[in-house]
Motif scaffolding. Structure first.
Motif, short mmCIF file in Angstrom:
data_model
loop_
_atom_site.label_atom_id
_atom_site.label_comp_id
_atom_site.label_asym_id
_atom_site.label_seq_id
_atom_site.Cartn_x
_atom_site.Cartn_y
_atom_site.Cartn_z
N LYS A 248 -2.47 9.89 -12.52
CA LYS A 248 -2.69 9.01 -13.66
C LYS A 248 -1.82 7.77 -13.49
O LYS A 248 -0.74 7.83 -12.90
N LEU A 249 -2.28 6.68 -14.05
CA LEU A 249 -1.50 5.45 -14.04
C LEU A 249 -0.31 5.62 -14.98
O LEU A 249 -0.48 5.96 -16.15
N ALA A 250 0.90 5.41 -14.46
CA ALA A 250 2.13 5.63 -15.25
C ALA A 250 2.89 4.32 -15.39
O ALA A 250 3.82 4.04 -14.66
N VAL A 251 2.45 3.49 -16.33
CA VAL A 251 3.11 2.22 -16.59
C VAL A 251 3.74 2.31 -17.98
O VAL A 251 3.17 1.86 -18.97
N ASN A 252 4.91 2.95 -18.04
CA ASN A 252 5.63 3.08 -19.30
C ASN A 252 7.12 3.13 -19.02
O ASN A 252 7.55 3.20 -17.87
N LEU A 253 7.91 3.07 -20.06
CA LEU A 253 9.36 3.06 -19.89
C LEU A 253 9.94 4.43 -19.54
O LEU A 253 11.12 4.54 -19.25
N GLY A 254 9.12 5.46 -19.52
CA GLY A 254 9.57 6.78 -19.11
C GLY A 254 9.39 7.02 -17.62
O GLY A 254 9.60 8.12 -17.14
N ASN A 255 8.98 6.01 -16.89
CA ASN A 255 8.74 6.12 -15.46
C ASN A 255 9.96 5.58 -14.70
O ASN A 255 10.14 4.37 -14.59
N ALA B 84 0.82 -1.21 0.00
CA ALA B 84 0.00 0.00 0.00
C ALA B 84 0.86 1.26 0.00
O ALA B 84 0.42 2.30 -0.48
N ILE B 85 2.07 1.17 0.52
CA ILE B 85 2.96 2.33 0.53
C ILE B 85 3.66 2.50 -0.82
O ILE B 85 3.69 3.59 -1.39
N TRP B 86 4.25 1.40 -1.37
CA TRP B 86 5.09 1.58 -2.55
C TRP B 86 4.30 1.59 -3.86
O TRP B 86 4.74 2.23 -4.83
N ALA B 87 3.17 0.93 -3.94
CA ALA B 87 2.45 0.84 -5.21
C ALA B 87 2.01 2.21 -5.75
O ALA B 87 2.23 2.49 -6.94
N PRO B 88 1.42 3.08 -4.95
CA PRO B 88 1.07 4.40 -5.52
C PRO B 88 2.29 5.22 -5.93
O PRO B 88 2.23 5.99 -6.89
N PHE C 207 3.47 3.45 -9.38
CA PHE C 207 2.56 3.36 -10.51
C PHE C 207 1.72 4.61 -10.80
O PHE C 207 1.12 4.69 -11.86
N VAL C 208 1.63 5.56 -9.89
CA VAL C 208 0.74 6.71 -10.09
C VAL C 208 1.56 7.99 -10.05
O VAL C 208 2.29 8.26 -9.09
N HIS C 209 1.42 8.79 -11.12
CA HIS C 209 2.06 10.11 -11.20
C HIS C 209 1.07 11.09 -11.80
O HIS C 209 0.43 10.79 -12.81
N ASP C 210 0.94 12.25 -11.19
CA ASP C 210 0.00 13.28 -11.63
C ASP C 210 -1.42 12.73 -11.71
O ASP C 210 -2.16 13.00 -12.65
#
Length: 103
Positions: free
Chosen positions: A59-66, A47-51, A54-57
């Motif tokens: 929005k879900l950020a699952v890409n190679l630019g993360n 619950a601490i590390w997942a947000p 995976f979440v930035h601004d």
């Protein structure tokens, strides 16, 4: 009022930990409750590390630019292969700082 809230939360956290960790207290938990409590640490850590990963601004950020996601994958791989906490921490933080400056 804020200081009172901090002291109250400190007391609640300390007492809840103390009751379970002090061996001289006569509190015993049944085996099914102990088995259930084995899942609490991984659940809280997730619950601490997942947000963060995976979440930035909002929005879900699952890409190679993360850089958070790439460093988390590297940390998982290093932890799996080496089983060494210090190596995992140093390598994943180094990769994160490098990726964060590059991306």
């Amino acid at each position: 009022m804020i200081l009172l809230s901090i002291f109250a939360m400190t007391a609640v956290v300390f007492l809840s930990r103390y009751l379970f960790l002090e061996p001289r207290l006569p509190i015993k938990i049944n085996p099914s409750a102990q088995r259930l409590l084995n899942y609490s640490s991984p659940a809280v850590l997730t619950a601490i590390w997942a947000p963060i990963v995976f979440v930035h601004d909002d929005k879900l950020a699952v890409n190679l630019g993360n850089p958070y996601l790439i460093a988390a994958v590297i940390a998982a791989l290093v932890a799996w292969k080496t089983k060494n906490v210090i190596a995992t921490t140093i390598l994943s933080m180094g990769c994160f700082f490098m990726l964060n400056t590059l991306l």
